[in-house]
Scaffold this motif. Structure first.
Motif, PDB file in Angstrom:
ATOM      1  N   PHE A  14       0.823  -1.206   0.000  1.00  0.00           N
ATOM      2  CA  PHE A  14       0.000   0.000   0.000  1.00  0.00           C
ATOM      3  C   PHE A  14       0.862   1.262   0.000  1.00  0.00           C
ATOM      4  O   PHE A  14       0.524   2.261  -0.646  1.00  0.00           O
ATOM      5  N   LEU A  15       1.983   1.210   0.717  1.00  0.00           N
ATOM      6  CA  LEU A  15       2.878   2.366   0.806  1.00  0.00           C
ATOM      7  C   LEU A  15       3.906   2.379  -0.316  1.00  0.00           C
ATOM      8  O   LEU A  15       4.749   3.279  -0.362  1.00  0.00           O
ATOM      9  N   HIS A  16       3.862   1.389  -1.214  1.00  0.00           N
ATOM     10  CA  HIS A  16       4.771   1.307  -2.356  1.00  0.00           C
ATOM     11  C   HIS A  16       6.241   1.360  -1.917  1.00  0.00           C
ATOM     12  O   HIS A  16       7.058   2.092  -2.480  1.00  0.00           O
ATOM     13  N   LEU A  17       6.565   0.561  -0.894  1.00  0.00           N
ATOM     14  CA  LEU A  17       7.942   0.507  -0.408  1.00  0.00           C
ATOM     15  C   LEU A  17       8.810  -0.255  -1.393  1.00  0.00           C
ATOM     16  O   LEU A  17       8.376  -1.246  -1.997  1.00  0.00           O
ATOM     17  N   SER A  18      10.035   0.193  -1.578  1.00  0.00           N
ATOM     18  CA  SER A  18      10.988  -0.513  -2.436  1.00  0.00           C
ATOM     19  C   SER A  18      11.342  -1.845  -1.788  1.00  0.00           C
ATOM     20  O   SER A  18      11.115  -2.049  -0.592  1.00  0.00           O
ATOM     21  N   PRO A  19      11.924  -2.799  -2.554  1.00  0.00           N
ATOM     22  CA  PRO A  19      12.306  -4.083  -1.952  1.00  0.00           C
ATOM     23  C   PRO A  19      13.231  -3.926  -0.741  1.00  0.00           C
ATOM     24  O   PRO A  19      13.099  -4.673   0.241  1.00  0.00           O
ATOM     25  N   GLU A  20      14.152  -2.952  -0.802  1.00  0.00           N
ATOM     26  CA  GLU A  20      15.078  -2.750   0.326  1.00  0.00           C
ATOM     27  C   GLU A  20      14.321  -2.296   1.575  1.00  0.00           C
ATOM     28  O   GLU A  20      14.545  -2.826   2.678  1.00  0.00           O
ATOM     29  N   LEU A  21      13.415  -1.330   1.413  1.00  0.00           N
ATOM     30  CA  LEU A  21      12.687  -0.813   2.570  1.00  0.00           C
ATOM     31  C   LEU A  21      11.604  -1.779   3.035  1.00  0.00           C
ATOM     32  O   LEU A  21      11.352  -1.908   4.240  1.00  0.00           O
ATOM     33  N   ALA A  22      10.970  -2.469   2.099  1.00  0.00           N
ATOM     34  CA  ALA A  22       9.982  -3.478   2.490  1.00  0.00           C
ATOM     35  C   ALA A  22      10.651  -4.617   3.246  1.00  0.00           C
ATOM     36  O   ALA A  22      10.115  -5.127   4.240  1.00  0.00           O
ATOM     37  N   GLY A  23      11.845  -5.014   2.794  1.00  0.00           N
ATOM     38  CA  GLY A  23      12.591  -6.052   3.503  1.00  0.00           C
ATOM     39  C   GLY A  23      12.984  -5.613   4.896  1.00  0.00           C
ATOM     40  O   GLY A  23      12.942  -6.410   5.851  1.00  0.00           O
ATOM     41  N   LEU A  24      13.377  -4.337   5.036  1.00  0.00           N
ATOM     42  CA  LEU A  24      13.699  -3.799   6.366  1.00  0.00           C
ATOM     43  C   LEU A  24      12.480  -3.824   7.267  1.00  0.00           C
ATOM     44  O   LEU A  24      12.571  -4.215   8.444  1.00  0.00           O
ATOM     45  N   PHE A  25      11.332  -3.414   6.728  1.00  0.00           N
ATOM     46  CA  PHE A  25      10.107  -3.374   7.524  1.00  0.00           C
ATOM     47  C   PHE A  25       9.688  -4.770   7.976  1.00  0.00           C
ATOM     48  O   PHE A  25       9.408  -4.996   9.164  1.00  0.00           O
ATOM     49  N   LEU A  26       9.670  -5.709   7.046  1.00  0.00           N
ATOM     50  CA  LEU A  26       9.224  -7.064   7.383  1.00  0.00           C
ATOM     51  C   LEU A  26      10.224  -7.782   8.285  1.00  0.00           C
ATOM     52  O   LEU A  26       9.860  -8.375   9.299  1.00  0.00           O
ATOM     53  N   GLY A  27      11.509  -7.736   7.913  1.00  0.00           N
ATOM     54  CA  GLY A  27      12.517  -8.434   8.702  1.00  0.00           C
ATOM     55  C   GLY A  27      12.782  -7.796  10.043  1.00  0.00           C
ATOM     56  O   GLY A  27      13.204  -8.466  10.986  1.00  0.00           O
ATOM     57  N   GLY A  28      12.494  -6.481  10.159  1.00  0.00           N
ATOM     58  CA  GLY A  28      12.758  -5.787  11.411  1.00  0.00           C
ATOM     59  C   GLY A  28      11.615  -5.782  12.381  1.00  0.00           C
ATOM     60  O   GLY A  28      11.761  -5.260  13.492  1.00  0.00           O
ATOM     61  N   THR A  29      10.466  -6.353  11.996  1.00  0.00           N
ATOM     62  CA  THR A  29       9.282  -6.273  12.861  1.00  0.00           C
ATOM     63  C   THR A  29       8.622  -7.615  13.159  1.00  0.00           C
ATOM     64  O   THR A  29       8.171  -7.834  14.282  1.00  0.00           O
ATOM     65  N   ILE A  30       8.525  -8.492  12.180  1.00  0.00           N
ATOM     66  CA  ILE A  30       7.831  -9.774  12.392  1.00  0.00           C
ATOM     67  C   ILE A  30       8.667 -10.647  13.324  1.00  0.00           C
ATOM     68  O   ILE A  30       9.886 -10.706  13.219  1.00  0.00           O
ATOM     69  N   HIS A  31       8.004 -11.362  14.226  1.00  0.00           N
ATOM     70  CA  HIS A  31       8.700 -12.034  15.310  1.00  0.00           C
ATOM     71  C   HIS A  31       9.460 -13.286  14.876  1.00  0.00           C
ATOM     72  O   HIS A  31      10.632 -13.451  15.217  1.00  0.00           O
ATOM     73  N   ASP A  32       8.823 -14.170  14.156  1.00  0.00           N
ATOM     74  CA  ASP A  32       9.410 -15.486  13.887  1.00  0.00           C
ATOM     75  C   ASP A  32      10.065 -15.520  12.504  1.00  0.00           C
ATOM     76  O   ASP A  32       9.585 -14.886  11.556  1.00  0.00           O
ATOM     77  N   VAL A  33      11.165 -16.271  12.388  1.00  0.00           N
ATOM     78  CA  VAL A  33      11.904 -16.351  11.128  1.00  0.00           C
ATOM     79  C   VAL A  33      11.027 -16.904  10.005  1.00  0.00           C
ATOM     80  O   VAL A  33      11.021 -16.384   8.883  1.00  0.00           O
ATOM     81  N   ALA A  34      10.283 -17.952  10.295  1.00  0.00           N
ATOM     82  CA  ALA A  34       9.462 -18.584   9.258  1.00  0.00           C
ATOM     83  C   ALA A  34       8.418 -17.607   8.712  1.00  0.00           C
ATOM     84  O   ALA A  34       8.172 -17.552   7.499  1.00  0.00           O
ATOM     85  N   GLN A  35       7.808 -16.818   9.609  1.00  0.00           N
ATOM     86  CA  GLN A  35       6.811 -15.855   9.166  1.00  0.00           C
ATOM     87  C   GLN A  35       7.440 -14.720   8.358  1.00  0.00           C
ATOM     88  O   GLN A  35       6.817 -14.183   7.443  1.00  0.00           O
ATOM     89  N   VAL A  36       8.677 -14.333   8.695  1.00  0.00           N
ATOM     90  CA  VAL A  36       9.382 -13.318   7.910  1.00  0.00           C
ATOM     91  C   VAL A  36       9.607 -13.815   6.490  1.00  0.00           C
ATOM     92  O   VAL A  36       9.378 -13.095   5.511  1.00  0.00           O
ATOM     93  N   VAL A  37      10.060 -15.041   6.364  1.00  0.00           N
ATOM     94  CA  VAL A  37      10.289 -15.633   5.053  1.00  0.00           C
ATOM     95  C   VAL A  37       8.986 -15.680   4.254  1.00  0.00           C
ATOM     96  O   VAL A  37       8.940 -15.309   3.077  1.00  0.00           O
ATOM     97  N   GLY A  38       7.918 -16.132   4.916  1.00  0.00           N
ATOM     98  CA  GLY A  38       6.636 -16.213   4.235  1.00  0.00           C
ATOM     99  C   GLY A  38       6.135 -14.855   3.777  1.00  0.00           C
ATOM    100  O   GLY A  38       5.645 -14.706   2.658  1.00  0.00           O
ATOM    101  N   ALA A  39       6.273 -13.842   4.639  1.00  0.00           N
ATOM    102  CA  ALA A  39       5.807 -12.504   4.299  1.00  0.00           C
ATOM    103  C   ALA A  39       6.652 -11.883   3.191  1.00  0.00           C
ATOM    104  O   ALA A  39       6.118 -11.266   2.255  1.00  0.00           O
ATOM    105  N   GLY A  40       7.969 -12.032   3.269  1.00  0.00           N
ATOM    106  CA  GLY A  40       8.860 -11.414   2.291  1.00  0.00           C
ATOM    107  C   GLY A  40       8.666 -11.949   0.889  1.00  0.00           C
ATOM    108  O   GLY A  40       8.569 -11.171  -0.078  1.00  0.00           O
ATOM    109  N   TYR A  41       8.579 -13.263   0.768  1.00  0.00           N
ATOM    110  CA  TYR A  41       8.482 -13.849  -0.569  1.00  0.00           C
ATOM    111  C   TYR A  41       7.080 -13.770  -1.160  1.00  0.00           C
ATOM    112  O   TYR A  41       6.894 -14.100  -2.331  1.00  0.00           O
ATOM    113  N   THR A  42       6.093 -13.348  -0.369  1.00  0.00           N
ATOM    114  CA  THR A  42       4.780 -13.084  -0.964  1.00  0.00           C
ATOM    115  C   THR A  42       4.807 -11.791  -1.784  1.00  0.00           C
ATOM    116  O   THR A  42       3.947 -11.588  -2.652  1.00  0.00           O
TER     117      THR A  42
END
Length: 358
Positions: free
Chosen positions: A196-224
């Motif tokens: 929705f915020l049109h984040l670039s891959p670098e910033l979207a990766g920072l947001f997802l990897g820096g906030t979601i708790h579990d590694v598996a959920q980070v992987v799932g969220a990032g690759y979606t």
């Protein structure tokens, strides 16, 4: 009984080896019922997660809670205690096989600073708000560390160096349940926010990897979102996992005196000596160092990751058997609200930094 004075050195050695083997076999036989039961629940949780989706650790926890009555059984109790303590420490230590120094260095100082700021402020805020809610510093630190670093794995690692009381296992399980549920929700919601915020891959990766708790959920969220975002989110998340070493050392030092006062020797007269850096943390550091030098081949690394995950799933099943839904409910609403507030704070902080970097 034969006098041992006249025995030859070879006979003495063989007698000692037989005695030690006998003791070892007896120890294994005491642990096996509880260990086998925990392993069976872990396999059932893995099957459910594979066939129907959902968080593997949460399935293991619920299956364990359903068999809570077995935790007081004389046959299964030693093995359950072994899995919930020693095995979970081994699983945390082996997490280091996922991380290399090059991955951390490749993030850049801005990304590392944002992640570090999120970890420090989340734990600090947890302690401050936790006091207002009537929670102990140990409980607040546990919830803050779980949210700030890597969910259930961090909760298990931090709980291992905190003072223990009759409510320790129950509170740890409550934290594990809450962060796992919130992490699953974040896995679905946060990618939508990034798009929705049109984040670039670098910033979207920072947001997802820096906030979601579990590694598996980070992987799932990032690759979606896309492959590049998934790669960046995974590395950012692994950097948060690497910070577990520093956080556990600091927590261990901060609570060393309180922990020593609560852990008495078998004669209940003198405290057991506590090391500042527990053995599983040294294992974590060694695994990161060895992996950084490229001494772990990809197949071996994959195997170590599977072993680590298996240890954590078995440990969660064992911890589940040591508590019950009624005990979880006794924790009250304050810890649940605190973890939700911590999660929202971390998400808003990292997202705000990502937007400022755009």
């Amino acid at each position: 009984m034969r006098d041992r004075i006249g025995m030859s050195p070879a006979s003495l050695i063989s007698t000692g080896l037989v005695a030690r083997c006998s003791d070892g076999a007896g120890h294994v036989s005491r642990l096996w019922p509880g260990f086998g039961l925990s392993g069976l629940l872990a396999m059932a949780a893995t099957f459910m997660a594979t066939m129907h989706g959902g968080p593997q650790l949460l399935y293991a926890l619920f299956f364990g809670v359903a068999l809570h009555h077995l935790s007081n059984d004389a046959k299964s109790k030693p093995g359950i205690d072994f899995c919930s303590r020693t095995l979970l420490r081994l699983g945390v230590g082996l997490l280091g096989a996922r991380i290399t120094a090059a991955q951390i260095a490749g993030l850049g100082w801005m990304t590392a600073a944002v992640v570090g700021l999120g970890v420090v402020t989340t734990i600090s805020m947890a302690v401050l708000i936790g006091r207002r809610f009537g929670m102990s510093n140990a409980q607040s630190t546990l919830s803050g560390g779980a949210v700030a670093i890597c969910g259930a794995s961090a909760a298990l690692a931090i709980s291992a160096v905190l003072p223990r009381d009759k409510d320790s296992d129950r509170f740890t399980l409550m934290v594990v349940v809450t962060v796992t549920v919130l992490s699953t929700i974040a896995m679905v919601v946060y990618p939508l926010v990034a798009k929705f915020l049109h984040l670039s891959p670098e910033l979207a990766g920072l947001f997802l990897g820096g906030t979601i708790h579990d590694v598996a959920q980070v992987v799932g969220a990032g690759y979606t979102i896309d492959h590049q975002t998934g790669d960046i989110a995974t590395v950012v998340k692994l950097f948060r996992v690497a910070m577990l070493t520093l956080v556990v050392v600091v927590v261990s030092a901060a609570f060393k005196r309180a922990r020593a006062a609560g852990d008495l020797s078998p004669d209940d007269s003198a405290p057991v000596r506590q090391t500042l850096v527990p053995w599983f943390l040294w294992l974590f550091i060694v695994m990161v160092a060895v992996n950084s030098f490229g001494l772990i081949s990809p197949p071996v690394q994959e195997s170590l990751n599977h072993v680590s995950r298996a240890c954590l799933v078995i440990a969660i099943a064992a911890l589940g058997m040591k508590t019950s839904f009624a005990q979880l409910a006794q924790a009250g609403w304050q810890p649940l609200l605190l973890i939700v507030v911590e999660t929202l704070w971390l998400a808003l902080l990292v997202l705000g930094c990502a937007l400022a970097m755009r």
